[in-house]
Design an enzyme around this catalytic site. Sequence first.
Site, short mmCIF file in Angstrom:
data_model
loop_
_atom_site.label_atom_id
_atom_site.label_comp_id
_atom_site.label_asym_id
_atom_site.label_seq_id
_atom_site.Cartn_x
_atom_site.Cartn_y
_atom_site.Cartn_z
N PRO A 263 1.58 -10.92 1.12
CA PRO A 263 1.23 -11.12 -0.29
C PRO A 263 -0.26 -11.32 -0.55
O PRO A 263 -0.95 -12.00 0.20
CB PRO A 263 2.02 -12.39 -0.66
N ASN A 264 -0.68 -10.69 -1.63
CA ASN A 264 -2.04 -10.80 -2.18
C ASN A 264 -3.11 -10.08 -1.38
O ASN A 264 -4.27 -10.03 -1.79
CB ASN A 264 -2.43 -12.28 -2.39
N ARG B 69 -9.71 -10.82 -5.11
CA ARG B 69 -9.38 -12.23 -4.94
C ARG B 69 -10.49 -12.97 -4.17
O ARG B 69 -11.10 -12.39 -3.25
CB ARG B 69 -8.04 -12.40 -4.21
N TYR C 118 -12.78 -13.98 1.18
CA TYR C 118 -12.28 -12.73 1.77
C TYR C 118 -13.26 -11.56 1.69
O TYR C 118 -12.98 -10.50 2.24
CB TYR C 118 -10.94 -12.35 1.12
N ASN D 90 -0.32 -9.76 9.17
CA ASN D 90 -0.99 -10.79 8.39
C ASN D 90 -0.01 -11.13 7.28
O ASN D 90 0.11 -10.39 6.29
CB ASN D 90 -2.31 -10.29 7.81
N ALA E 172 0.27 -16.04 2.77
CA ALA E 172 0.76 -17.41 2.62
C ALA E 172 2.13 -17.63 3.26
O ALA E 172 2.48 -18.76 3.63
CB ALA E 172 0.80 -17.80 1.14
N GLU F 29 -0.50 -11.97 15.35
CA GLU F 29 -0.76 -12.51 14.02
C GLU F 29 -2.27 -12.45 13.76
O GLU F 29 -3.06 -12.86 14.61
CB GLU F 29 -0.28 -13.97 14.02
N HIS G 271 -5.39 -13.18 10.73
CA HIS G 271 -5.85 -13.67 9.43
C HIS G 271 -7.31 -13.33 9.28
O HIS G 271 -8.10 -13.48 10.23
CB HIS G 271 -5.65 -15.19 9.31
N ARG H 234 -9.84 -24.20 6.84
CA ARG H 234 -9.52 -24.24 5.41
C ARG H 234 -8.59 -25.42 5.10
O ARG H 234 -8.54 -26.38 5.85
CB ARG H 234 -8.94 -22.89 4.99
C1 DQA Z 1 -4.71 -15.20 5.02
C2 DQA Z 1 -4.74 -16.73 5.08
C3 DQA Z 1 -3.57 -17.33 4.33
O1 DQA Z 1 -3.62 -18.75 4.37
C4 DQA Z 1 -3.62 -16.91 2.87
O2 DQA Z 1 -2.49 -17.40 2.18
C5 DQA Z 1 -3.76 -15.44 2.70
C6 DQA Z 1 -4.67 -14.71 3.59
C7 DQA Z 1 -5.95 -14.57 5.69
O3 DQA Z 1 -5.90 -13.39 6.00
O4 DQA Z 1 -6.97 -15.24 5.89
O5 DQA Z 1 -3.21 -14.84 1.78
O6 DQA Z 1 -3.57 -14.75 5.71
#
Ligand code: DQA
Length: 141
Positions: free
Chosen positions: A9-10, A17, A22, A73, A76, A97, A99, A106
């Site tokens: 998501p996102n 964002r 990011y 990835n 959240a 995994e 990120h 964070r």
């Molecule tokens: C994320 C880190 C997560 O905590 C966050 O909710 C994201 C992006 C990252 O790529 O840094 O959406 O996965």
Amino acid sequence: MKVIIINGPNLNFLGIREKGVYGNTTYEEMCSYLYKEAKKIQVHVDIVQSNIEGEIINFIQGAYEKYDGIIINAGAYTHYSIAIFDAIKSISINTIEVHLSNIQAREEFRHKSVIAPACYGQICGFGKYGYVMAINALVQQ
Ligand code: DQA
């Protein structure tokens, strides 16, 4: 070697964002970069994205017997999706995994990844290069 990159998501809103966290690179630019980098190391990569937990699980299950590695990835969902943990555990595919941000630096709620114990390893804090590191790590397996 075939690898699927699954983004949660996102992540489709990269470049829009929280640019301070990011960066300015858009999701499309990141995907082009990853396809190019994967080609250099002769790995076939497919990239998918969904904001929906169930679709992410379908991507993971769909990788069964089709891909040699998964890079995920989960956004959240990383921090609370036992369903994604179970999906990764259900398939015998090396999963890494990734990120973009350093989740340890964070908010506290991001420090814990519930999917980490199902994964081969975790890479965080290196931006889009983290995915390239993950591809290289899968090649070494
Ligand atoms: C994320 C880190 C997560 O905590 C966050 O909710 C994201 C992006 C990252 O790529 O840094 O959406 O996965």
